[in-house]
Design a protein around this motif. Sequence first.
Motif, PDB file in Angstrom:
ATOM      1  N   SER A 116       0.851  -1.197   0.000  1.00 40.02           N
ATOM      2  CA  SER A 116       0.000   0.000   0.000  1.00 40.02           C
ATOM      3  C   SER A 116       0.886   1.245   0.000  1.00 40.02           C
ATOM      4  O   SER A 116       2.069   1.177   0.343  1.00 40.02           O
ATOM      5  N   GLU A 117       0.317   2.369  -0.376  1.00 40.37           N
ATOM      6  CA  GLU A 117       1.084   3.618  -0.360  1.00 40.37           C
ATOM      7  C   GLU A 117       1.579   3.963   1.039  1.00 40.37           C
ATOM      8  O   GLU A 117       2.743   4.330   1.199  1.00 40.37           O
ATOM      9  N   PRO A 118       0.723   3.861   2.091  1.00 44.53           N
ATOM     10  CA  PRO A 118       1.251   4.157   3.437  1.00 44.53           C
ATOM     11  C   PRO A 118       2.398   3.219   3.828  1.00 44.53           C
ATOM     12  O   PRO A 118       3.391   3.649   4.402  1.00 44.53           O
ATOM     13  N   PHE A 119       2.271   1.940   3.496  1.00 41.67           N
ATOM     14  CA  PHE A 119       3.340   0.997   3.810  1.00 41.67           C
ATOM     15  C   PHE A 119       4.617   1.356   3.058  1.00 41.67           C
ATOM     16  O   PHE A 119       5.713   1.386   3.632  1.00 41.67           O
ATOM     17  N   ALA A 120       4.492   1.649   1.775  1.00 43.08           N
ATOM     18  CA  ALA A 120       5.664   1.999   0.954  1.00 43.08           C
ATOM     19  C   ALA A 120       6.339   3.259   1.486  1.00 43.08           C
ATOM     20  O   ALA A 120       7.571   3.348   1.535  1.00 43.08           O
ATOM     21  N   PHE A 121       5.544   4.235   1.897  1.00 46.08           N
ATOM     22  CA  PHE A 121       6.097   5.471   2.450  1.00 46.08           C
ATOM     23  C   PHE A 121       6.883   5.192   3.718  1.00 46.08           C
ATOM     24  O   PHE A 121       8.025   5.632   3.873  1.00 46.08           O
ATOM     25  N   TRP A 122       6.280   4.471   4.672  1.00 47.59           N
ATOM     26  CA  TRP A 122       6.950   4.186   5.936  1.00 47.59           C
ATOM     27  C   TRP A 122       8.178   3.312   5.732  1.00 47.59           C
ATOM     28  O   TRP A 122       9.196   3.490   6.405  1.00 47.59           O
ATOM     29  N   LEU A 123       8.128   2.377   4.783  1.00 48.28           N
ATOM     30  CA  LEU A 123       9.290   1.554   4.490  1.00 48.28           C
ATOM     31  C   LEU A 123      10.429   2.419   3.938  1.00 48.28           C
ATOM     32  O   LEU A 123      11.592   2.253   4.311  1.00 48.28           O
ATOM     33  N   ALA A 124      10.073   3.368   3.068  1.00 50.72           N
ATOM     34  CA  ALA A 124      11.081   4.290   2.525  1.00 50.72           C
ATOM     35  C   ALA A 124      11.693   5.135   3.640  1.00 50.72           C
ATOM     36  O   ALA A 124      12.910   5.352   3.662  1.00 50.72           O
ATOM     37  N   LEU A 125      10.872   5.606   4.581  1.00 45.81           N
ATOM     38  CA  LEU A 125      11.401   6.392   5.706  1.00 45.81           C
ATOM     39  C   LEU A 125      12.377   5.559   6.538  1.00 45.81           C
ATOM     40  O   LEU A 125      13.433   6.055   6.947  1.00 45.81           O
ATOM     41  N   ALA A 126      12.015   4.305   6.785  1.00 45.12           N
ATOM     42  CA  ALA A 126      12.898   3.431   7.566  1.00 45.12           C
ATOM     43  C   ALA A 126      14.226   3.241   6.835  1.00 45.12           C
ATOM     44  O   ALA A 126      15.293   3.245   7.456  1.00 45.12           O
ATOM     45  N   SER A 127      14.161   3.100   5.537  1.00 41.80           N
ATOM     46  CA  SER A 127      15.380   2.952   4.740  1.00 41.80           C
ATOM     47  C   SER A 127      16.208   4.237   4.768  1.00 41.80           C
ATOM     48  O   SER A 127      17.435   4.196   4.952  1.00 41.80           O
ATOM     49  N   MET A 128      15.550   5.383   4.602  1.00 40.74           N
ATOM     50  CA  MET A 128      16.259   6.674   4.623  1.00 40.74           C
ATOM     51  C   MET A 128      16.974   6.895   5.948  1.00 40.74           C
ATOM     52  O   MET A 128      18.082   7.444   5.989  1.00 40.74           O
ATOM     53  N   ALA A 129      16.332   6.490   7.049  1.00 41.95           N
ATOM     54  CA  ALA A 129      16.903   6.715   8.379  1.00 41.95           C
ATOM     55  C   ALA A 129      18.231   5.992   8.558  1.00 41.95           C
ATOM     56  O   ALA A 129      19.042   6.387   9.393  1.00 41.95           O
ATOM     57  N   GLN A 130      18.475   4.957   7.777  1.00 37.77           N
ATOM     58  CA  GLN A 130      19.712   4.187   7.871  1.00 37.77           C
ATOM     59  C   GLN A 130      20.831   4.748   7.003  1.00 37.77           C
ATOM     60  O   GLN A 130      21.972   4.321   7.104  1.00 37.77           O
ATOM     61  N   GLN A 131      20.517   5.693   6.137  1.00 39.76           N
ATOM     62  CA  GLN A 131      21.498   6.226   5.193  1.00 39.76           C
ATOM     63  C   GLN A 131      22.195   7.451   5.773  1.00 39.76           C
ATOM     64  O   GLN A 131      21.544   8.430   6.121  1.00 39.76           O
ATOM     65  N   GLU A 132      23.509   7.388   5.864  1.00 39.03           N
ATOM     66  CA  GLU A 132      24.300   8.513   6.376  1.00 39.03           C
ATOM     67  C   GLU A 132      24.051   9.785   5.571  1.00 39.03           C
ATOM     68  O   GLU A 132      24.091  10.881   6.104  1.00 39.03           O
TER      69      GLU A 132
END
Length: 168
Positions: A116-132
């Motif tokens: 879903s769009e909300p899931f994809a958004f939150w997954l992207a945020l989790a991924s971004m948080a790991q990127q220096e």
Amino acid sequence: GTRLAPLPLPARLKAGMSSAGNKPARPKSILQAHMKRPREAEPPHIGLIRWLRSRGADLDGLEIRESPGGGLGVFATRPFEPGAAIGLLPSAAIIDPVAVLHSDDVARAALAQGGSEPFAFWLALASMAQQESCGHREYLAALPREAPDPTGWPAAQRQLLAGTPLAA
């Protein structure tokens, strides 16, 4: 190079004894003897405030701090007139969900797999948080560890939103 001064030892260790008092102390390497303890990590809201200000946010009259109810809160430090703007949050400090869904590789992959769009958004945020290199890292670090929004709630709890604008 920088010359390191010897570290002072507690009196009971000076005589070659351990902190237990009667066992010989284990010798420390020069590196161990001169290493500083790791600095305590600052609370996430301190980094968030610094990050917001660096992007031009106006927080005059506002304080971001731990909330008595848990998590972070924004609190007024002075009275505001009814209807008055209480701050300014420039676009550089905003994560646009639509832009993330269209441009982030993780979000696009999640959508392509049927997420879903909300899931994809939150997954992207989790991924971004790991990127220096993520420009919103301090903001993401200040978010709660648990999903505070309905997209992360179990189905039974989401049903409680039926009939409200949040259920859409």
